[in-house]
Design a protein around this motif. Structure first.
Motif, short mmCIF file in Angstrom:
data_model
loop_
_atom_site.label_atom_id
_atom_site.label_comp_id
_atom_site.label_asym_id
_atom_site.label_seq_id
_atom_site.Cartn_x
_atom_site.Cartn_y
_atom_site.Cartn_z
N LEU A 12 0.83 -1.21 0.00
CA LEU A 12 0.00 0.00 0.00
C LEU A 12 0.87 1.26 0.00
N LEU A 13 1.92 1.26 0.82
CA LEU A 13 2.81 2.42 0.88
C LEU A 13 3.51 2.65 -0.46
N LYS A 14 3.81 1.58 -1.16
CA LYS A 14 4.51 1.68 -2.44
C LYS A 14 3.59 2.20 -3.55
N ASN A 15 2.32 1.77 -3.53
CA ASN A 15 1.42 2.07 -4.64
C ASN A 15 0.54 3.29 -4.43
N ASP A 16 0.37 3.73 -3.20
CA ASP A 16 -0.54 4.86 -2.92
C ASP A 16 0.27 6.09 -2.54
N GLU A 17 0.37 7.05 -3.45
CA GLU A 17 1.16 8.26 -3.22
C GLU A 17 0.54 9.18 -2.19
N SER A 18 -0.75 9.00 -1.90
CA SER A 18 -1.41 9.86 -0.91
C SER A 18 -1.04 9.52 0.53
N MET A 19 -0.37 8.36 0.73
CA MET A 19 -0.01 7.92 2.08
C MET A 19 1.31 8.60 2.50
N THR A 20 1.23 9.88 2.77
CA THR A 20 2.43 10.66 3.09
C THR A 20 2.70 10.77 4.59
N LYS A 21 1.65 10.64 5.38
CA LYS A 21 1.81 10.73 6.84
C LYS A 21 0.89 9.68 7.46
N VAL A 22 1.47 8.51 7.75
CA VAL A 22 0.69 7.32 8.11
C VAL A 22 0.98 6.94 9.57
N LEU A 23 -0.08 6.84 10.34
CA LEU A 23 0.01 6.43 11.74
C LEU A 23 -0.48 5.00 11.85
N VAL A 24 0.39 4.09 12.33
CA VAL A 24 0.07 2.66 12.38
C VAL A 24 -0.06 2.23 13.83
N PHE A 25 -1.21 1.65 14.18
CA PHE A 25 -1.45 1.20 15.54
C PHE A 25 -1.33 -0.31 15.65
N VAL A 26 -0.59 -0.76 16.67
CA VAL A 26 -0.42 -2.19 16.93
C VAL A 26 -0.84 -2.49 18.37
N ALA A 27 -1.00 -3.78 18.66
CA ALA A 27 -1.59 -4.18 19.94
C ALA A 27 -0.61 -4.09 21.11
N THR A 28 0.67 -4.42 20.88
CA THR A 28 1.62 -4.49 21.99
C THR A 28 2.94 -3.83 21.62
N LYS A 29 3.74 -3.56 22.65
CA LYS A 29 5.07 -2.98 22.43
C LYS A 29 5.97 -3.94 21.67
N LYS A 30 5.86 -5.22 21.97
CA LYS A 30 6.68 -6.22 21.28
C LYS A 30 6.36 -6.25 19.80
N LEU A 31 5.07 -6.24 19.46
CA LEU A 31 4.68 -6.24 18.05
C LEU A 31 5.10 -4.95 17.37
N ALA A 32 5.06 -3.84 18.10
CA ALA A 32 5.48 -2.56 17.54
C ALA A 32 6.94 -2.62 17.12
N ASP A 33 7.78 -3.15 17.99
CA ASP A 33 9.21 -3.27 17.68
C ASP A 33 9.45 -4.25 16.52
N THR A 34 8.71 -5.36 16.51
CA THR A 34 8.86 -6.33 15.42
C THR A 34 8.45 -5.72 14.08
N LEU A 35 7.35 -4.99 14.06
CA LEU A 35 6.90 -4.35 12.83
C LEU A 35 7.91 -3.30 12.37
N TYR A 36 8.45 -2.55 13.31
CA TYR A 36 9.47 -1.55 12.97
C TYR A 36 10.67 -2.19 12.28
N GLU A 37 11.12 -3.31 12.82
CA GLU A 37 12.26 -4.01 12.21
C GLU A 37 11.95 -4.45 10.78
N GLN A 38 10.72 -4.88 10.55
CA GLN A 38 10.33 -5.33 9.21
C GLN A 38 10.23 -4.16 8.22
N LEU A 39 9.60 -3.07 8.66
CA LEU A 39 9.40 -1.93 7.75
C LEU A 39 10.70 -1.18 7.49
N GLN A 40 11.60 -1.24 8.46
CA GLN A 40 12.86 -0.52 8.29
C GLN A 40 13.67 -1.08 7.11
N LYS A 41 13.43 -2.33 6.75
CA LYS A 41 14.14 -2.95 5.64
C LYS A 41 13.82 -2.25 4.32
#
Length: 441
Positions: A235-264
């Protein structure tokens, strides 16, 4: 109606003009006259409706300069981020006034805050725990408090601040005006209001759970965590309107795991904030996101109430919240101040029930979106997603009526307790000589 139609002084009007604000929102208009009358207020309004100014404008209009060093107004908020943002709002409205504003919160050294308080404070913005600390050690004298304002009351109770709130209510002067603002009115909130407030006027601009009319809401059905990661990247790659995206996750552990994945893929364009991150990191991350240097900010629900960021284009519910009210708070980060916003949820099989609760609260049915072309379905699972093997419990004991599987011990293995006659054994072994030896001894 304009702000000039309200009973607002020139100082506040000039500040509002500098901010480009001319017309009050419904909650601001309705609250102003009631607060000015001196009555307690229980205001129910969704995020993004201007409730911070709804209580600040009448409170500042009633403020009177004093040489006393102790606060006249105390504003309680649940998070450190909200302390900073409310202070910024106070300073923006008091550009033409002489008002000493101090913010205090936990997680940092108390000495700088103590030094600032001892210099004098008119308006104190605080989190409950740190306020209790300073009330108990005598740094803050509450004798001059005329107005107690509690913002996000329901979230404070969710975070476990009931005991601290009770201490604060007991410590403050009984003759004071109480202003409570909340996005939802739970039974716990009503109980505390009935106990400590004086017949408050209830002002509700919208029914609790009213969906935001200027936010487009939808959801995808997704198989698992790593497929969600693939979907978000796509979605981030194909949708140019997604310029300021706030992503909510359930736990701190999942937040860190998602960060590691998106940082790639996003590298420095993604950041993460939650309660385990230190204060400087949280402030810097929010600042970079607000300025547009960071495209994606990952956050947990505890941060949802403390973010007031302009022009958030999309809110992504990477995980569905287990409380439907939190969904309202989350999506309220976009579509603020009459601007358009988009809220998209990623829903797994285990989260369908949470989706139904959200739809029931808002009395609408969210549209489901087809998976975008090119979405890779991942077979990789998180540890918590792996189905647990079911243990087989024996509920009936085996039948032992057939003794073929059971037999007695052999005579050799049988153990019998026998009383031994030591003297007789010795006589049998040594004969008369043993007996004679015994007599001589």
């Amino acid at each position: 109606m304009t702000f000039e139609d309200l009973n607002i002084n020139t100082f506040l009007l000039n500040a509002l003009n500098d901010l480009g604000l001319t017309e009050p929102t419904p909650i601001q208009e309705q609250v102003f006259s009631v607060v000015m009358s001196g009555r307690d207020v229980c205001g129910i309004a969704q995020t993004g409706t201007g409730k911070t100014y709804a209580y600040l404008l009448p409170a500042l209009r009633l403020y009177q300069f004093s040489k006393e060093k102790h606060p006249q107004i105390i504003i309680l908020v649940p998070t450190r981020e909200l302390v900073v943002q409310v202070m910024e709002s106070v300073k923006a409205l008091t550009t033409y006034m002489t008002v000493r504003t101090v913010g205090i919160f936990g997680g940092v050294n108390t000495k700088p805050q103590t030094a600032e308080l001892l210099q004098g404070v008119d308006i104190l913005v605080a989190t409950p725990g740190r306020l209790v600390d300073f009330l108990m050690n005598g740094t803050i004298n509450p004798k001059n408090v005329k107005r107690l304002i509690i913002d996000e009351f329901d979230e404070m109770l969710n975070l476990g601040f009931r005991a601290q709130l009770t201490v604060i209510f007991d410590k403050l002067p009984s003759k004071r005006q109480n202003l409570l603002f909340s996005a939802t009115l739970t039974k716990d909130v009503e109980t505390l209001v009935e106990t400590f407030f004086n017949s408050p006027v209830r002002i509700e601009t919208e029914a609790v759970g009213t969906p935001h009319q200027n936010i487009t809401q939808s959801y995808y059905f997704v198989q698992n965590f790593y497929t969600k990661v693939n979907l978000l990247n796509l979605l981030l790659k194909n949708d140019e309107s997604m310029t300021k995206v706030l992503v909510f996750v359930a736990t701190k552990k999942l937040a860190d795991t998602l960060y590691e994945q998106l940082q790639k893929t996003l590298q420095h364009k993604v950041d993460v904030i939650h309660s385990n991150k230190n204060q400087n990191h949280r402030f810097n991350s929010v600042g970079l996101f607000e300025l547009g240097y960071c495209q994606v900010l990952i956050a947990t629900d505890i941060i949802a109430r403390g973010l007031d960021i302009d022009e958030v284009t999309h809110v992504i519910n990477f995980d569905m919240p287990d409380m439907p009210e939190n969904y309202i708070h989350r999506i309220g980060r976009t579509g603020r101040y009459d601007k358009k916003g988009t809220a998209v949820s990623f829903v797994t099989k285990n989260e369908v029930e949470y989706l139904k609760q959200v739809e029931t609260l808002m009395n609408i049915e969210l549209p489901i979106l087809d998976s975008p072309e090119g979405l890779m379905i991942s077979e990789k699972l998180l540890e918590e997603e792996i189905p647990k093997a079911k243990m087989k419990f024996i509920t009936k004991l085996p039948d032992i009526s057939d003794n073929s599987a059971y037999h007695d011990k052999t005579d050799k293995n049988k153990k019998v307790n026998v009383r031994r006659d030591h003297k007789a054994e010795m006589k049998r072994k040594y004969g008369k000589s043993y007996e004679n030896r015994s007599r001589k001894s």
